[in-house]
Enzyme design. Structure first.
Site, PDB file in Angstrom:
ATOM      1  N   HIS A  97       0.841  -1.197   0.000  1.00 24.68           N
ATOM      2  CA  HIS A  97       0.000   0.000   0.000  1.00 24.68           C
ATOM      3  C   HIS A  97       0.878   1.249   0.000  1.00 24.68           C
ATOM      4  O   HIS A  97       1.952   1.265   0.598  1.00 24.68           O
ATOM      5  CB  HIS A  97      -0.891   0.041   1.245  1.00 24.68           C
ATOM      6  N   HIS A 172       3.481  -7.415   1.597  1.00 27.16           N
ATOM      7  CA  HIS A 172       2.865  -8.298   2.595  1.00 27.16           C
ATOM      8  C   HIS A 172       1.762  -9.158   2.011  1.00 27.16           C
ATOM      9  O   HIS A 172       1.192  -8.828   0.964  1.00 27.16           O
ATOM     10  CB  HIS A 172       2.291  -7.479   3.748  1.00 27.16           C
ATOM     11  N   ARG A 192      -1.181  -4.740  -6.245  1.00 27.95           N
ATOM     12  CA  ARG A 192      -0.932  -6.180  -6.209  1.00 27.95           C
ATOM     13  C   ARG A 192       0.392  -6.477  -6.904  1.00 27.95           C
ATOM     14  O   ARG A 192       0.592  -6.101  -8.064  1.00 27.95           O
ATOM     15  CB  ARG A 192      -2.104  -6.900  -6.899  1.00 27.95           C
TER      16      ARG A 192
END
Ligand code: ZN
Length: 316
Positions: A97, A172, A192
């Site tokens: 993110h 992550h 992604r």
């Protein structure tokens, strides 16, 4: 304002999900594999409704818009936190993110996303991905190109009761065999990196965002080796993390040791993740069955928890 605001979770079916929340929390789930329970959320993709009391049936987003005094008159166009339970039976995609600055510039003024995970249950051999091993952008791109995911990704064994902080820029993924309580900034901006080359039911591959990922990955960040909690427990309270976006505490209430928690924040989010009990606020007492989620508003009296239970609480 001593009235607690109890919320009705919103469930999201996911291919990687399961049915564990039915057995563990007694939720009435929709059909099929369910991956996410949005337990405290005013996000448009899953806005929770109030159950009972003065605000019965209202959406949390409407309370935020119309009764900002309940949230200490905090500024901002959205309720800032999002609390989820994730039931990962299969691996989630590898993602990253952005921080607030990057998201604001590249995602229409959106917030970035910081998140953290309290592991409610982990299968014996379960692992997660937090962090990566490339020293810089070029090395990361090369390892991706060569498909050397095992060299690139930092896999960590995961146990029930572990805790992981995932800052913006951290690669992550939650992997199969874990049930997680996630506290995060209310944002949905996800890049992604890798989806294990899995095909969707219609045969397609999910879109990847490698260019954006390379922009936002923090290559200087040290990858953790474990999620074991080292912070001390004081009078039943363990502070799991304190960031500029949120503070998350774990409360352990034992039959012979009630826990008093001062609500001195704009608001407090609380989730009963194990056991059950009661909470007293002023002269009002509420039952807290396992799987209950509530918001304690600004100016509310001290919360006195009794019973045999564990809660995860958070505030800004
Ligand atoms: Zn994430």
């Amino acid at each position: 304002m001593n009235e607690l605001i109890f919320l009705e979770p919103v469930f999201h079916g996911k291919l990687w999900g399961g049915r564990h929340m039915e057995a563990v929390y007694g939720y009435e789930l929709p059909e099929g594999p369910v991956g996410e329970c949005w337990a405290i959320s005013a996000h448009p993709h899953g806005d929770c409704r109030v159950m009972g009391g003065e605000w019965d049936g209202k959406y949390l987003s409407a309370l935020w818009d119309e009764h900002r005094e309940l949230f200490g008159n905090l500024e901002g166009d959205r309720f800032p936190l999002l609390i989820k339970i994730l039931d990962a039976q299969d691996d989630l995609s590898i993602q990253v993110h952005p921080d607030d600055a990057y998201a604001n510039e590249h995602e229409n003024g959106s917030l970035g996303k910081r998140e953290c995970w309290y592991i409610l249950h982990a299968r014996e051999d379960a692992q997660i991905v937090v962090g990566q091993h490339a020293a810089n952008r070029d090395e990361f791109a090369r390892l991706v190109e060569e498909g050397r995911w095992d060299d690139l990704l930092n896999r960590v064994p995961v146990h029930t009761g572990d805790f992981f902080q995932v800052d913006p820029g951290t690669v992550h993924a939650i992997l199969g065999g874990t049930l997680v309580l996630e506290t995060q900034e209310s944002s949905d901006v996800t890049y992604r990196v890798y989806d294990f080359d899995r095909h969707q039911p219609d045969g397609s591959l999910r879109e990847l965002h490698l260019a954006q990922s390379l922009d936002v990955i923090d290559f200087a960040m040290k990858a953790p080796e474990s999620g074991a909690i080292t912070a001390p427990e004081v009078d039943g309270v363990t502070t799991l993390v304190s960031t500029s976006s949120y503070v998350v505490d774990r409360l352990v209430v034992r039959p012979d040791a009630p826990v008093t928690y001062a609500q001195s924040w704009p608001f407090l989010c609380a989730s009963v993740v194990e056991g059950s009990g009661t909470v007293r606020v002023g002269d009002v007492s509420y039952d807290l069955p396992k799987g209950t989620h509530f918001v304690a508003p600004a100016g509310c009296a001290d919360l006195v928890f009794e019973g045999d239970m564990m809660l995860i609480v958070s505030h800004v």
